[in-house]
Structures are given as C-alpha cells and as structure tokens.
Design a protein around this motif. Structure first.
Motif, PDB file in Angstrom:
ATOM      1  N   ARG A  86       0.829  -1.213   0.000  1.00  0.00           N
ATOM      2  CA  ARG A  86       0.000   0.000   0.000  1.00  0.00           C
ATOM      3  C   ARG A  86       0.864   1.265   0.000  1.00  0.00           C
ATOM      4  NH1 ARG A  86      -5.515  -0.766   1.483  1.00  0.00           N
ATOM      5  NH2 ARG A  86      -5.986  -2.946   1.973  1.00  0.00           N
ATOM      6  N   GLU A  87       2.148   1.107   0.296  1.00  0.00           N
ATOM      7  CA  GLU A  87       3.100   2.212   0.274  1.00  0.00           C
ATOM      8  C   GLU A  87       2.644   3.365   1.163  1.00  0.00           C
ATOM      9  OE1 GLU A  87       3.795   3.172  -3.840  1.00  0.00           O
ATOM     10  OE2 GLU A  87       4.985   1.363  -4.161  1.00  0.00           O
ATOM     11  N   LEU A  88       2.344   3.036   2.399  1.00  0.00           N
ATOM     12  CA  LEU A  88       1.954   4.043   3.387  1.00  0.00           C
ATOM     13  C   LEU A  88       3.194   4.793   3.862  1.00  0.00           C
ATOM     14  CD1 LEU A  88      -0.605   1.869   5.369  1.00  0.00           C
ATOM     15  CD2 LEU A  88      -1.037   3.482   3.512  1.00  0.00           C
ATOM     16  N   PRO A  89       3.034   6.022   4.360  1.00  0.00           N
ATOM     17  CA  PRO A  89       4.201   6.835   4.728  1.00  0.00           C
ATOM     18  C   PRO A  89       5.051   6.157   5.798  1.00  0.00           C
ATOM     19  CG  PRO A  89       2.150   7.812   5.520  1.00  0.00           C
ATOM     20  CD  PRO A  89       1.767   6.733   4.583  1.00  0.00           C
ATOM     21  N   PRO A  90       6.333   5.885   5.510  1.00  0.00           N
ATOM     22  CA  PRO A  90       7.180   5.151   6.460  1.00  0.00           C
ATOM     23  C   PRO A  90       7.443   5.902   7.752  1.00  0.00           C
ATOM     24  CG  PRO A  90       8.486   6.006   4.625  1.00  0.00           C
ATOM     25  CD  PRO A  90       7.051   6.229   4.261  1.00  0.00           C
ATOM     26  N   GLU A  91       7.293   7.226   7.720  1.00  0.00           N
ATOM     27  CA  GLU A  91       7.471   7.984   8.960  1.00  0.00           C
ATOM     28  C   GLU A  91       6.284   7.839   9.901  1.00  0.00           C
ATOM     29  OE1 GLU A  91       5.617  10.855   5.970  1.00  0.00           O
ATOM     30  OE2 GLU A  91       7.055   9.197   5.978  1.00  0.00           O
ATOM     31  N   VAL A  92       5.195   7.292   9.386  1.00  0.00           N
ATOM     32  CA  VAL A  92       3.986   7.091  10.201  1.00  0.00           C
ATOM     33  C   VAL A  92       3.755   5.621  10.499  1.00  0.00           C
ATOM     34  CG1 VAL A  92       1.466   7.398  10.309  1.00  0.00           C
ATOM     35  CG2 VAL A  92       2.904   9.170   9.267  1.00  0.00           C
ATOM     36  N   VAL A  93       3.962   4.742   9.508  1.00  0.00           N
ATOM     37  CA  VAL A  93       3.594   3.330   9.628  1.00  0.00           C
ATOM     38  C   VAL A  93       4.819   2.429   9.524  1.00  0.00           C
ATOM     39  CG1 VAL A  93       2.239   1.450   8.642  1.00  0.00           C
ATOM     40  CG2 VAL A  93       1.318   3.772   8.639  1.00  0.00           C
ATOM     41  N   GLU A  94       4.917   1.506  10.450  1.00  0.00           N
ATOM     42  CA  GLU A  94       5.895   0.426  10.371  1.00  0.00           C
ATOM     43  C   GLU A  94       5.156  -0.894  10.508  1.00  0.00           C
ATOM     44  OE1 GLU A  94      10.004   0.986  12.097  1.00  0.00           O
ATOM     45  OE2 GLU A  94       8.859   2.347  13.388  1.00  0.00           O
ATOM     46  N   PHE A  95       5.727  -1.952   9.923  1.00  0.00           N
ATOM     47  CA  PHE A  95       5.135  -3.278   9.983  1.00  0.00           C
ATOM     48  C   PHE A  95       6.098  -4.235  10.664  1.00  0.00           C
ATOM     49  CE2 PHE A  95       3.203  -1.236   6.292  1.00  0.00           C
ATOM     50  CZ  PHE A  95       1.851  -1.514   6.481  1.00  0.00           C
ATOM     51  N   VAL A  96       5.552  -5.162  11.456  1.00  0.00           N
ATOM     52  CA  VAL A  96       6.392  -6.159  12.111  1.00  0.00           C
ATOM     53  C   VAL A  96       5.564  -7.420  12.341  1.00  0.00           C
ATOM     54  CG1 VAL A  96       5.857  -5.415  14.474  1.00  0.00           C
ATOM     55  CG2 VAL A  96       8.037  -6.566  13.991  1.00  0.00           C
ATOM     56  N   VAL A  97       6.205  -8.580  12.226  1.00  0.00           N
ATOM     57  CA  VAL A  97       5.540  -9.848  12.506  1.00  0.00           C
ATOM     58  C   VAL A  97       5.390 -10.001  14.019  1.00  0.00           C
ATOM     59  CG1 VAL A  97       5.703 -12.360  12.341  1.00  0.00           C
ATOM     60  CG2 VAL A  97       6.450 -10.931  10.428  1.00  0.00           C
ATOM     61  N   ALA A  98       4.173 -10.250  14.468  1.00  0.00           N
ATOM     62  CA  ALA A  98       3.909 -10.451  15.895  1.00  0.00           C
ATOM     63  C   ALA A  98       2.576 -11.155  16.057  1.00  0.00           C
ATOM     64  CB  ALA A  98       3.891  -9.126  16.658  1.00  0.00           C
ATOM     65  N   ASP A  99       2.472 -11.965  17.103  1.00  0.00           N
ATOM     66  CA  ASP A  99       1.245 -12.682  17.440  1.00  0.00           C
ATOM     67  C   ASP A  99       0.344 -11.770  18.256  1.00  0.00           C
ATOM     68  OD1 ASP A  99      -0.749 -14.402  18.265  1.00  0.00           O
ATOM     69  OD2 ASP A  99       0.608 -15.942  19.048  1.00  0.00           O
ATOM     70  N   ALA A 100      -0.853 -11.496  17.748  1.00  0.00           N
ATOM     71  CA  ALA A 100      -1.768 -10.593  18.445  1.00  0.00           C
ATOM     72  C   ALA A 100      -2.140 -11.105  19.831  1.00  0.00           C
ATOM     73  CB  ALA A 100      -3.027 -10.383  17.616  1.00  0.00           C
ATOM     74  N   MET A 101      -2.096 -12.410  20.026  1.00  0.00           N
ATOM     75  CA  MET A 101      -2.442 -12.963  21.333  1.00  0.00           C
ATOM     76  C   MET A 101      -1.408 -12.619  22.396  1.00  0.00           C
ATOM     77  SD  MET A 101      -5.340 -14.556  21.070  1.00  0.00           S
ATOM     78  CE  MET A 101      -5.355 -15.692  22.466  1.00  0.00           C
ATOM     79  N   ASP A 102      -0.182 -12.354  21.969  1.00  0.00           N
ATOM     80  CA  ASP A 102       0.897 -12.004  22.897  1.00  0.00           C
ATOM     81  C   ASP A 102       1.927 -11.178  22.135  1.00  0.00           C
ATOM     82  OD1 ASP A 102       2.566 -11.797  25.064  1.00  0.00           O
ATOM     83  OD2 ASP A 102       3.308 -13.851  24.954  1.00  0.00           O
ATOM     84  N   PRO A 103       1.609  -9.921  21.854  1.00  0.00           N
ATOM     85  CA  PRO A 103       2.492  -9.117  20.999  1.00  0.00           C
ATOM     86  C   PRO A 103       3.797  -8.736  21.693  1.00  0.00           C
ATOM     87  CG  PRO A 103       0.683  -7.774  21.845  1.00  0.00           C
ATOM     88  CD  PRO A 103       0.405  -9.184  22.276  1.00  0.00           C
ATOM     89  N   GLN A 104       4.859  -9.379  21.277  1.00  0.00           N
ATOM     90  CA  GLN A 104       6.185  -9.073  21.808  1.00  0.00           C
ATOM     91  C   GLN A 104       6.810  -8.017  20.902  1.00  0.00           C
ATOM     92  OE1 GLN A 104       7.434 -10.540  24.651  1.00  0.00           O
ATOM     93  NE2 GLN A 104       5.501 -11.624  24.898  1.00  0.00           N
ATOM     94  N   VAL A 105       6.504  -6.769  21.170  1.00  0.00           N
ATOM     95  CA  VAL A 105       6.973  -5.671  20.322  1.00  0.00           C
ATOM     96  C   VAL A 105       7.639  -4.610  21.177  1.00  0.00           C
ATOM     97  CG1 VAL A 105       5.212  -6.072  18.563  1.00  0.00           C
ATOM     98  CG2 VAL A 105       4.731  -4.499  20.446  1.00  0.00           C
ATOM     99  N   GLU A 106       8.454  -3.811  20.534  1.00  0.00           N
ATOM    100  CA  GLU A 106       9.111  -2.698  21.203  1.00  0.00           C
ATOM    101  C   GLU A 106       8.528  -1.389  20.695  1.00  0.00           C
ATOM    102  OE1 GLU A 106      13.284  -2.985  20.625  1.00  0.00           O
ATOM    103  OE2 GLU A 106      13.486  -4.866  21.765  1.00  0.00           O
ATOM    104  N   GLY A 107       8.501  -0.401  21.562  1.00  0.00           N
ATOM    105  CA  GLY A 107       7.989   0.899  21.165  1.00  0.00           C
ATOM    106  C   GLY A 107       7.148   1.517  22.260  1.00  0.00           C
ATOM    107  N   SER A 108       6.826   2.776  22.060  1.00  0.00           N
ATOM    108  CA  SER A 108       5.996   3.520  23.003  1.00  0.00           C
ATOM    109  C   SER A 108       4.634   3.759  22.362  1.00  0.00           C
ATOM    110  CB  SER A 108       6.661   4.859  23.342  1.00  0.00           C
ATOM    111  OG  SER A 108       5.821   5.660  24.141  1.00  0.00           O
ATOM    112  N   PHE A 109       3.588   3.277  23.031  1.00  0.00           N
ATOM    113  CA  PHE A 109       2.235   3.378  22.491  1.00  0.00           C
ATOM    114  C   PHE A 109       1.289   3.917  23.568  1.00  0.00           C
ATOM    115  CE2 PHE A 109       4.428  -0.372  20.878  1.00  0.00           C
ATOM    116  CZ  PHE A 109       4.466  -0.109  19.520  1.00  0.00           C
ATOM    117  N   ASN A 110       0.263   4.609  23.130  1.00  0.00           N
ATOM    118  CA  ASN A 110      -0.796   5.002  24.068  1.00  0.00           C
ATOM    119  C   ASN A 110      -2.157   4.529  23.603  1.00  0.00           C
ATOM    120  OD1 ASN A 110      -1.215   6.819  21.955  1.00  0.00           O
ATOM    121  ND2 ASN A 110      -0.428   8.575  23.095  1.00  0.00           N
ATOM    122  N   ALA A 111      -2.186   3.689  22.548  1.00  0.00           N
ATOM    123  CA  ALA A 111      -3.461   3.155  22.057  1.00  0.00           C
ATOM    124  C   ALA A 111      -3.221   1.835  21.346  1.00  0.00           C
ATOM    125  CB  ALA A 111      -4.138   4.150  21.114  1.00  0.00           C
ATOM    126  N   CYS A 112      -4.264   1.013  21.319  1.00  0.00           N
ATOM    127  CA  CYS A 112      -4.241  -0.268  20.617  1.00  0.00           C
ATOM    128  C   CYS A 112      -5.532  -0.398  19.826  1.00  0.00           C
ATOM    129  CB  CYS A 112      -4.108  -1.414  21.611  1.00  0.00           C
ATOM    130  SG  CYS A 112      -4.122  -3.055  20.852  1.00  0.00           S
TER     131      CYS A 112
END
Length: 217
Positions: A86-112
């Motif tokens: 879809r070529e979304l803006p890379p400064e806004v969107v990143e993609f990573v493989v992760a299991d939604a049941m137990d998302p082992q991801v890094e980063g700072s978030f305030n919403a899901c």
C-alpha cells in the motif's frame, strides 16, 4: 488437499489475500462503516497506535491518515507484504511480525486497535490477552475494537463449545476446510467480560458491526 477440518486460523488467513469479502465490504453496512471511520479518527487522531492482526492493511491505511504513528502487526509475513504494498508513509507506519495474542513488540504506544480480530479470541483467553496488552500499552492506554455483529438468519454457526465460543466452517482457496472461532458478543457480554478490565468503556452498536472503546485499568 485433505478432507480433515483444520483449526489453524493463521494458516487459513495466510491463504486469504484480503478480508473484504467476508468482513468489510458489505454494501448494506457501508453507511455504518463510514460512521465507524469517523469515530475511529475521533478516538485515535494523534495517537501512537499498536495495531493487532492488521492483515492486508485495510485498517492501517485508514489509521495512517490521522494517527501520529502506527506499528501494524500480523502473525503472517505474507499478509504484511501485501499491507506494505500500500506504500503508506514510512514515517507514520511500520510493519512487524507479531502474534496478536501475545504481541512481543518494542515501542511507546498510548493506544491499541484491532479490526475484526477480537471475535477470534476465545472467551476463556480474553482476560489474559488484555493483561498482556496492558504490559505493552500501559495503564490508561486506549483500546479500540471493531468487529462483526450477529445477523439474524444470515450468520452461520457450526457449533458452540462448552465455554460458549461459537465456531464457523470456512473453505480456503485450495479447498481445505477450516473451523474458526468467531464470537458475536452482545453488549452485556462485552460489559461483563471487559468491564472489570477497562474504564470509560463505550459500545457503539450497528446492524453489521460494533465498536468498543475503553481505557485499560
């Protein structure tokens, strides 16, 4: 191909290259979907969003228009490749493989956000899933769920198990049949399950969809 019915939901969705046919592009529900998009923007504008089970990026495309940042995750690398196309803006969107049941991801978030995923979470697993999300998002993080509503006379259910989960049979493009958990919670069921885990919970009910917002306790 085998005649056995598989319960491997990840394998089923790996064979589907989009979700429009069953989950989203319902002509009768488009007006409600437009309203959901407006509410989604009201809720998530300017937020740093962890998106669960992004699939082919349908919702990611929308989120990219108003969120400050989106980490879009899915367990299937093939679906993420479609989403990346879809070529979304890379400064806004990143993609990573992760299991939604137990998302082992890094980063700072305030919403899901999760679109058409919560219905696939078994009732007995829901509290644990929310607890894992709280570790990633943090207390007071915003949770937004969108999913399908039950359509009387049109929603097909194969069986209901001892825990109250409902299951459907789907056929993949290669002919393999899959039994997939697909729950259609009522408002009262959502409040009973999620009320103790969320504050400021709001449920918006439509003919074809429902939307829930709340903050993690």
């Amino acid at each position: 191909m085998t005649n056995a019915v598989s319960t491997d939901m990840a394998a089923y969705y790996a064979q589907r290259d989009n979700f429009d046919e069953e989950d989203i592009e319902n002509p009768e529900g488009m007006a409600a979907l437009d309203e959901i998009m407006e509410k989604l923007e009201e809720s998530l504008a300017g937020q740093r969003v962890l998106e669960l089970a992004c699939g082919d990026g349908y919702w990611t495309d929308e989120l990219a228009g108003f969120a400050d940042y989106v980490l879009a995750t899915d367990i299937n690398p093939g679906l993420l490749e479609i989403a990346r196309s879809r070529e979304l803006p890379p400064e806004v969107v990143e993609f990573v493989v992760a299991d939604a049941m137990d998302p082992q991801v890094e980063g700072s978030f305030n919403a899901c956000f999760a679109g058409f995923w919560w219905s696939h979470v078994r009732r007995q697993d829901q509290a644990d899933v929310i607890a894992r999300l709280r570790k990633v998002i943090g207390k007071d993080g915003l949770l937004v769920l969108v999913d399908n509503s039950w359509l009387e006379g049109r929603t097909a259910i194969a069986r209901t198990d001892a825990d109250g989960n409902t299951w459907q049979i789907h056929a993949a493009p290669d002919g393999q049949r899959y039994e997939i958990v697909k729950n259609y919670p009522t408002d009262s069921a959502l409040r009973k399950r999620l009320g103790p885990l969320l504050r400021d919970m709001r449920i918006h009910r439509y003919d074809h969809y429902w939307m829930l917002t709340g903050r993690l306790r």
